[in-house]
Write a protein that holds these residues in place. Structure first.
Motif, mmCIF file in Angstrom:
data_model
loop_
_atom_site.group_PDB
_atom_site.id
_atom_site.type_symbol
_atom_site.label_atom_id
_atom_site.label_comp_id
_atom_site.label_asym_id
_atom_site.label_seq_id
_atom_site.Cartn_x
_atom_site.Cartn_y
_atom_site.Cartn_z
ATOM 1 N N TRP A 59 34.891 -43.480 -50.302
ATOM 2 C CA TRP A 59 35.067 -43.645 -51.745
ATOM 3 C C TRP A 59 35.849 -44.913 -52.095
ATOM 4 C CZ3 TRP A 59 39.937 -44.029 -53.870
ATOM 5 C CH2 TRP A 59 41.006 -43.707 -52.997
ATOM 6 N N ARG A 60 36.507 -45.511 -51.096
ATOM 7 C CA ARG A 60 37.458 -46.585 -51.368
ATOM 8 C C ARG A 60 36.810 -47.914 -51.752
ATOM 9 N NH1 ARG A 60 42.689 -45.775 -49.854
ATOM 10 N NH2 ARG A 60 43.151 -43.827 -48.736
ATOM 11 N N THR A 61 35.583 -48.132 -51.344
ATOM 12 C CA THR A 61 34.946 -49.430 -51.603
ATOM 13 C C THR A 61 34.855 -49.674 -53.101
ATOM 14 O OG1 THR A 61 33.628 -49.108 -49.616
ATOM 15 C CG2 THR A 61 32.899 -50.821 -51.167
ATOM 16 N N ASP A 62 35.273 -50.863 -53.518
ATOM 17 C CA ASP A 62 35.176 -51.193 -54.939
ATOM 18 C C ASP A 62 33.737 -51.072 -55.410
ATOM 19 O OD1 ASP A 62 37.852 -51.664 -55.148
ATOM 20 O OD2 ASP A 62 37.694 -53.836 -54.829
ATOM 21 N N GLY A 63 33.582 -50.530 -56.602
ATOM 22 C CA GLY A 63 32.244 -50.410 -57.171
ATOM 23 C C GLY A 63 31.469 -49.212 -56.662
ATOM 24 N N VAL A 88 34.012 -33.422 -48.700
ATOM 25 C CA VAL A 88 34.504 -32.878 -49.975
ATOM 26 C C VAL A 88 35.696 -33.709 -50.459
ATOM 27 C CG1 VAL A 88 35.544 -30.883 -51.116
ATOM 28 C CG2 VAL A 88 33.679 -30.548 -49.476
ATOM 29 N N ALA A 89 36.608 -34.049 -49.549
ATOM 30 C CA ALA A 89 37.803 -34.816 -49.935
ATOM 31 C C ALA A 89 37.414 -36.181 -50.488
ATOM 32 C CB ALA A 89 38.737 -34.964 -48.731
ATOM 33 N N ALA A 90 36.470 -36.842 -49.820
ATOM 34 C CA ALA A 90 36.026 -38.157 -50.294
ATOM 35 C C ALA A 90 35.404 -38.046 -51.677
ATOM 36 C CB ALA A 90 35.031 -38.755 -49.302
ATOM 37 N N THR A 91 34.608 -37.023 -51.887
ATOM 38 C CA THR A 91 33.946 -36.839 -53.186
ATOM 39 C C THR A 91 34.965 -36.549 -54.270
ATOM 40 O OG1 THR A 91 32.009 -35.962 -52.031
ATOM 41 C CG2 THR A 91 32.135 -35.585 -54.401
ATOM 42 N N ILE A 92 35.950 -35.688 -53.983
ATOM 43 C CA ILE A 92 36.999 -35.384 -54.960
ATOM 44 C C ILE A 92 37.764 -36.655 -55.318
ATOM 45 C CG2 ILE A 92 39.219 -34.225 -55.266
ATOM 46 C CD1 ILE A 92 36.975 -32.318 -55.709
ATOM 47 N N ASP A 93 38.155 -37.439 -54.306
ATOM 48 C CA ASP A 93 38.883 -38.682 -54.577
ATOM 49 C C ASP A 93 38.045 -39.635 -55.427
ATOM 50 O OD1 ASP A 93 41.216 -37.967 -53.322
ATOM 51 O OD2 ASP A 93 40.720 -38.898 -51.410
ATOM 52 N N HIS A 94 36.769 -39.731 -55.103
ATOM 53 C CA HIS A 94 35.876 -40.596 -55.883
ATOM 54 C C HIS A 94 35.805 -40.128 -57.340
ATOM 55 C CE1 HIS A 94 32.264 -42.533 -57.373
ATOM 56 N NE2 HIS A 94 31.711 -41.331 -57.556
ATOM 57 N N LEU A 95 35.681 -38.836 -57.553
ATOM 58 C CA LEU A 95 35.549 -38.311 -58.913
ATOM 59 C C LEU A 95 36.838 -38.503 -59.703
ATOM 60 C CD1 LEU A 95 33.583 -35.027 -58.122
ATOM 61 C CD2 LEU A 95 32.692 -37.076 -59.247
ATOM 62 N N LEU A 96 37.977 -38.281 -59.059
ATOM 63 C CA LEU A 96 39.249 -38.476 -59.752
ATOM 64 C C LEU A 96 39.449 -39.951 -60.098
ATOM 65 C CD1 LEU A 96 41.651 -36.110 -57.745
ATOM 66 C CD2 LEU A 96 40.588 -35.699 -59.971
ATOM 67 N N LYS A 97 39.096 -40.825 -59.165
ATOM 68 C CA LYS A 97 39.255 -42.261 -59.429
ATOM 69 C C LYS A 97 38.345 -42.704 -60.571
ATOM 70 C CE LYS A 97 39.323 -46.803 -57.220
ATOM 71 N NZ LYS A 97 38.493 -47.484 -58.245
ATOM 72 N N SER A 98 37.110 -42.199 -60.575
ATOM 73 C CA SER A 98 36.196 -42.600 -61.647
ATOM 74 C C SER A 98 36.698 -42.092 -62.993
ATOM 75 C CB SER A 98 34.782 -42.076 -61.366
ATOM 76 O OG SER A 98 34.737 -40.663 -61.446
ATOM 77 N N ALA A 99 37.283 -40.885 -63.010
ATOM 78 C CA ALA A 99 37.833 -40.359 -64.260
ATOM 79 C C ALA A 99 39.053 -41.175 -64.690
ATOM 80 C CB ALA A 99 38.207 -38.890 -64.096
ATOM 81 N N GLY A 100 39.838 -41.627 -63.686
ATOM 82 C CA GLY A 100 40.973 -42.484 -64.002
ATOM 83 C C GLY A 100 40.527 -43.822 -64.552
ATOM 84 N N SER A 152 46.164 -45.061 -57.532
ATOM 85 C CA SER A 152 44.699 -45.192 -57.483
ATOM 86 C C SER A 152 44.188 -45.266 -56.054
ATOM 87 C CB SER A 152 44.257 -46.450 -58.253
ATOM 88 O OG SER A 152 44.863 -47.608 -57.694
ATOM 89 N N ASP A 153 45.086 -45.563 -55.085
ATOM 90 C CA ASP A 153 44.670 -45.568 -53.683
ATOM 91 C C ASP A 153 44.726 -44.178 -53.071
ATOM 92 O OD1 ASP A 153 44.161 -48.283 -53.548
ATOM 93 O OD2 ASP A 153 46.250 -48.771 -53.086
ATOM 94 N N ALA A 154 45.368 -43.238 -53.758
ATOM 95 C CA ALA A 154 45.418 -41.838 -53.302
ATOM 96 C C ALA A 154 45.291 -40.944 -54.533
ATOM 97 C CB ALA A 154 46.709 -41.558 -52.537
ATOM 98 N N PRO A 155 44.096 -40.889 -55.114
ATOM 99 C CA PRO A 155 43.922 -40.193 -56.403
ATOM 100 C C PRO A 155 44.345 -38.722 -56.377
ATOM 101 C CG PRO A 155 41.969 -41.466 -55.829
ATOM 102 C CD PRO A 155 42.836 -41.465 -54.611
ATOM 103 N N SER A 156 44.195 -38.066 -55.237
ATOM 104 C CA SER A 156 44.496 -36.634 -55.186
ATOM 105 C C SER A 156 45.983 -36.330 -55.107
ATOM 106 C CB SER A 156 43.789 -35.999 -53.980
ATOM 107 O OG SER A 156 42.397 -35.982 -54.163
ATOM 108 N N ARG A 157 46.768 -37.292 -54.677
ATOM 109 C CA ARG A 157 48.180 -37.033 -54.457
ATOM 110 C C ARG A 157 48.860 -36.684 -55.783
ATOM 111 N NH1 ARG A 157 50.734 -41.871 -51.734
ATOM 112 N NH2 ARG A 157 49.352 -41.189 -50.046
ATOM 113 N N GLY A 158 49.502 -35.538 -55.827
ATOM 114 C CA GLY A 158 50.193 -35.111 -57.045
ATOM 115 C C GLY A 158 49.279 -34.787 -58.205
ATOM 116 N N SER A 159 47.989 -34.633 -57.945
ATOM 117 C CA SER A 159 47.032 -34.424 -59.035
ATOM 118 C C SER A 159 47.028 -32.988 -59.557
ATOM 119 C CB SER A 159 45.609 -34.777 -58.570
ATOM 120 O OG SER A 159 45.184 -33.874 -57.546
#
Length: 985
Positions: free
Chosen positions: A99-103, A150-162, A172-179
């Motif tokens: 999920w980390r790759t820009d774009g 699942v973790a990668a998908t969750i991080d991607h979805l949280l980042k896109s919502a952010g 933004s490098d760890a979207p799930s942390r403290g979420s």
């Protein structure tokens, strides 16, 4: 040797046997062809004598899935001679970072995940078949990859919502942390025991108060939308395949909740409505993605729900109910090989899991060391705690992995989530050889040994329990999926739409109704279910009956008392089922007034006849303590509804006849109307005082007058009064003149009976039979009534008066009214004119209001109206009194008393025979259904009872009997009254 460095070629002996020599040869040729394409594949793949090449060819001959992947994606073969685990570990780590790759978009992430899944699945399948990794290593790597996806998908979805400004991520490098986003792996994913082609079960919760959420209410819409994207990313099939079929239905009450719900709502659900099977499911729950710390905190909160602190009898009963829900183990089905379900079948994986989970739930509250996620770890812990012996632990562990291996190979064939062995030997040999057996016989021997071992150990766990599955079969109502065995059981029990019935029953177990929200209520319901379904299944149109029961449960405020009652009183349960299957009207009454069930508990219900003294005593007791007018009216409504219901029960069961029901319903009405009149008189006196010398009475007309009321009948009444001074005024602070006083009193009486309150309506009131009908005053002075009846009334009004009797009120006025009725009915009459008027009236009714069908018992030729008119003719033409105007005479009484003077004995008997049958059918059907009775639309149970009333084997025979009786009655009508014409009545 370091196991992490094992290569596919490091297996010892022959791990698998090819499907056939031809299949192996074809695969070898295909491998050689792939090498020749120049894709950089190892050259040894073209060497038919190479040991690893022959293994690959055998695997491809056995698994179309592996063969197709090798053919479609040759690079998968490039590193088959390299250590397997490092390659898979690398894919897992890369997956977590995809999920980390820009774009990165949903589409690009989908491509990355699918390609990694293909490589992992290919390598693990080969490592599994080669036997170079242990089964627990295989399942662990599969589970780790799924968790990473699942973790990668969750991080991607949280980042896109952010990125869209819908969330405020702290990093933004760890979207799930403290979420505050909790993602739990459930089932085999949570326990790191994932199947080769398994769905993944996850549940997702979120904390609306988390720092990343700017608006808690918007979050309730945002997170379910994100979960829909998650499901699409993981399971949608594209040109690259799919990642995992993703199931979120283990969340609380999935039929009525969003894909992601707040943490607090989830905890409240589990605390108040959590089910037994959910307790078992949470033993394996594990945070796999999102905010892992929040996930651990959530599971810590759930511990008291999963593992109860004290071991008591209620808890054991609760545990046993899970067993009955999850799987019916003894007396249902046989252990087999061909077509056997290695997961759900007897001796299967589910039985091992349940063996473990049951004891974990019983003792895990006191012994934390038993709270293991993995099945084999739990077996070892149970052994260490002396809950099971070493032999049991070893046998079940060995059987568990053997069956899991078989399950994996079933799924490896075509990448299908199946647990069922092939029915035919031609396919079964494929599974046998994938498991390393050369013949079906050898494989069957090993499989049966494992299944019987599990069955034996599993049966001992519950050997003292009387199983509910012996007669019924599977009754599994957990989760959201239909259990095939349960659908077959429902079908065998008599249900036509087992899928619909299963869905309805699951809603009960989810506690969607108040009646099933408590754990104890669901426990009682679980224990009751086999007997209840059996009873419903024995009724025709069982589906309709249980849906009526569902509507009843929906309105029931609490269920534990009812379920306990039905469980401990089979007669009441059977009666309950009869109501639901035969009497929709009675079922609706129960649904609207749950307390009415209390009346069914009377042991004398079907033996005590509801006489006047019986009903009066019950009414007096019920009204005791009610002082306020409105409270008394509500109590009258409750009492009348309950007694009408119980009279209907007696009718339905054959405890009373139609004639007796008519008298009972009339007696009930008279008592209730009398009580209402007393209340109205008291209210009038308080508001307006009294009229000097006032007397009030209610005259019963129509079916109320002839004691032939049916369920739901209107009541026809006339309010009569008398006083000293017709031109006087009432004595109260608010004075009314006499006509207005008694008109107001009548209006209040009608309102007391027919106005809807929280407890419904007592009776619809019809006053059109009063002198001059709707054009006349609401209340009639007795002198005016006498004058009108003696001098002005038409023939039809005297016919109506022949059914009348004073119902309630002032005793002297009732006697006076009775004497007037006697005098009117005893007047000498021109019999010819009387007969002409009656016949003409019948002809007009027949012309203007024809019967709707042959089952319109009132209007059909030779039906109830014909019989009533014959009786009324005999009454009026006889010119004799009724032995007192207050006497209540039914139509049958009139035929017996006045018929012989004008009719032959045979004609009287013909009318009485038809009247009895018509009355029995009419009373029964009107008690049981709201609309007119038609055999093709009637509840099956009701139709059976109608046929039984007439002693007829089928509808055609009964219709023929009714036609014959109708013809006889019409002939009597013509002989007694005449043909009718257009005369003036």
């Amino acid at each position: 040797m370091d196991r992490s460095q094992l290569r596919l070629g490091d297996f010892a002996g022959e791990p698998i046997f090819p499907m056939s020599e031809d299949g192996e040869a074809a695969a070898l040729s295909e491998l050689a062809a792939l090498v020749s394409t120049g894709d950089g594949l190892p050259s040894f793949l073209s060497d038919a004598e190479n040991r690893l090449t022959r293994f690959l060819a055998a695997a491809m001959s056995l698994s179309p899935f592996l063969s197709e992947n090798a053919r479609s994606h040759p690079p998968l073969l490039a590193a088959v001679d390299q250590p397997v685990v490092p390659q898979i570990e690398a894919e897992i780590e890369a997956t977590r970072a995809d999920w980390r790759t820009d774009g990165t978009t949903d589409a690009s992430l989908m491509v990355h995940l699918r390609r990694r899944k293909r490589r992992v699945a290919f390598l693990l399948a080969l490592a599994d078949l080669a036997g170079i990794l242990k089964p627990d290593e295989i399942t662990d790597l599969l589970s780790r990859f799924a968790s990473a996806a699942v973790a990668a998908t969750i991080d991607h979805l949280l980042k896109s919502a952010g990125d869209e400004g819908k969330l405020k991520l702290s990093d933004s490098d760890a979207p799930s942390r403290g979420s505050g986003v909790v993602v739990l792996g459930m089932g085999k994913l949570g326990a790191s025991e994932l199947n080769y082609s398994s769905d993944i079960d996850i549940v997702v919760f979120f904390d609306p108060d988390a720092a990343i959420i700017p608006d808690a209410w918007e979050a309730r819409e945002l997170f379910p939308r994100l979960m829909r994207r998650l499901v699409r990313i993981l399971q949608e099939r594209t040109g690259d395949g799919y990642v995992f079929r993703t199931d979120l239905r283990l969340r609380p009450d999935p039929g009525s909740t969003a894909l992601a719900i707040p943490v607090e709502a989830a905890l409240l659900y589990y605390e108040g409505r959590g089910q037994n099977w959910e307790r078992a499911a949470y033993i394996k729950a594990r945070p796999i993605a999102g905010d892992l710390a929040a996930g651990e905190a959530f599971l810590a909160e759930m511990t008291p729900f999963i593992f109860r602190k004290y071991l008591d009898y209620a808890a054991i009963a609760d545990i046993h109910s899970i067993k009955r829900q999850i799987h019916a183990h003894k007396g249902f089905g046989l252990i087999a090989v061909n077509g056997h379900n290695v997961k759900l079948g007897r001796g299967g994986i589910r039985e091992i899991e349940f063996f473990v989970q049951t004891q974990q739930l019983i003792a895990g509250g006191r012994m934390p060391q038993l709270r293991c996620r993995r099945t084999i770890d739990a077996l070892e812990a149970l052994c260490a705690a002396n809950w099971i012996d070493r032999a049991t632990a070893d046998e079940l562990t060995a059987s568990y992995w053997f069956l899991r291996n078989v399950e994996h190979r079933i799924q490896m064939v075509r990448d299908e989530q199946s647990h069922v062995l092939p029915e035919d030997d031609a396919e079964l040999i494929r599974i046998a050889r994938m498991c390393g057996f050369r013949s079906i016989a050898d494989f069957s021997k090993a499989l049966l040994n494992a299944l019987k071992t599990v069955e034996k150990r599993y049966a001992r766990l519950f050997e003292r329990e009387i199983t509910l599955s012996d007669e019924a079969g599977n009754l599994v109502f957990t989760g959201e999926d239909d259990d095939p065995g349960t659908l077959e059981t429902l079908r065998r029990l008599g249900f036509q739409r087992p899928e619909d019935i299963s869905r309805v029953i699951r809603a009960w177990h989810y506690g969607r109704y108040r009646a099933t929200q408590s754990a104890k209520a669901r426990q009682r319901l679980t224990e009751l279910m086999p007997a209840l379904l059996k009873a419903f299944g024995e009724s025709r149109r069982a589906d309709e009956a249980i849906l009526r029961f569902d509507r009843f449960l929906a309105g029931l405020p609490a269920g534990i008392q009812l379920f306990s009652l039905l469980q401990n009183n089979l007669n009441v349960m059977r009666l309950f089922v009869e109501i639901m299957s035969s009497a929709p009207r009675l079922a609706e009454i129960i649904a609207a007034r749950a307390h009415i069930v209390d009346g069914m508990l009377d042991p004398a219900l079907l033996t005590d006849i509801p006489t006047r003294s019986y009903l009066a005593d019950h009414l007096d007791a019920f009204m005791t303590g009610a002082e306020l007018y409105e409270e008394r009216l509500d109590r009258l409504r409750i009492f009348a509804a309950e007694q009408r219901f119980l009279i209907g029960i007696r009718l339905m069961t054959g405890a009373i006849s139609g004639f007796a029901a008519g008298r009972a319903l009339t007696t009930l009405a008279s008592l209730v109307i009398s009580e209402a009149l007393d209340g109205v008189l008291a209210e009038m006196e308080e508001a307006y005082g009294k009229v000097e010398g006032q007397r009030v009475a209610v005259l019963a007309m129509g079916k109320l007058g002839s004691a032939e009321l049916t369920a739901g009948s209107d009541v026809d009444v006339i309010v009569l009064y008398d006083c000293d001074d017709p031109l006087g005024m009432s004595s109260g602070p608010k004075q009314l003149d006499v006509p207005r006083y008694f008109a107001r009193l009548t209006q209040r009486l009608v309102a007391a009976l027919s106005a809807p309150t929280a407890e419904g309506v007592l009776y619809e009131v019809d006053m059109r039979l009063r002198p001059s009908g709707n054009a006349g005053p609401l209340a009639t002075r007795i002198a005016a009534f006498e004058k009108y009846q003696m001098n002005e009334a038409w023939t039809w009004e005297h016919m109506a008066l022949s059914r009348a009797h004073p119902l309630c009120g002032d005793a002297s006025l009732m006697r006076e009214t009775g004497a007037i009725i006697d005098a009117v009915l005893a007047k000498p009459r021109d019999r010819e004119k009387l007969a002409h008027d009656i016949a003409d009236m019948r002809a007009r009714i027949e012309r203007d209001k024809p019967p709707k069908s042959s089952w319109d018992l009132k209007l059909v030729p030779g039906g109830l109206i014909d019989i009533e008119f014959i009786a009324q003719y005999c009454h009026l033409a006889g010119g004799v009194t009724r032995c007192g105007g207050e006497e209540v005479l039914t139509t049958d009484d009139v035929l017996v008393r006045f018929g012989p003077a004008l009719m032959g004995e045979g004609d009287i008997e013909a009318c009485r025979k038809a009247l009895e049958l018509y009355t029995n059918i009419a009373q029964l059907t009107r008690a049981c259904i709201n609309d007119g009775f038609e055999p093709e639309n009637a509840p099956a149970g009701l139709l059976e009872r109608v046929l039984r009333l007439a002693d007829s084997p089928d509808v055609a025979t009964l219709e023929a009997l009714m036609a014959d009786l109708g013809a006889d009655v019409r002939a009597v009508f013509r002989r007694t009254v005449g043909e009718g014409g257009d005369g003036d009545m």
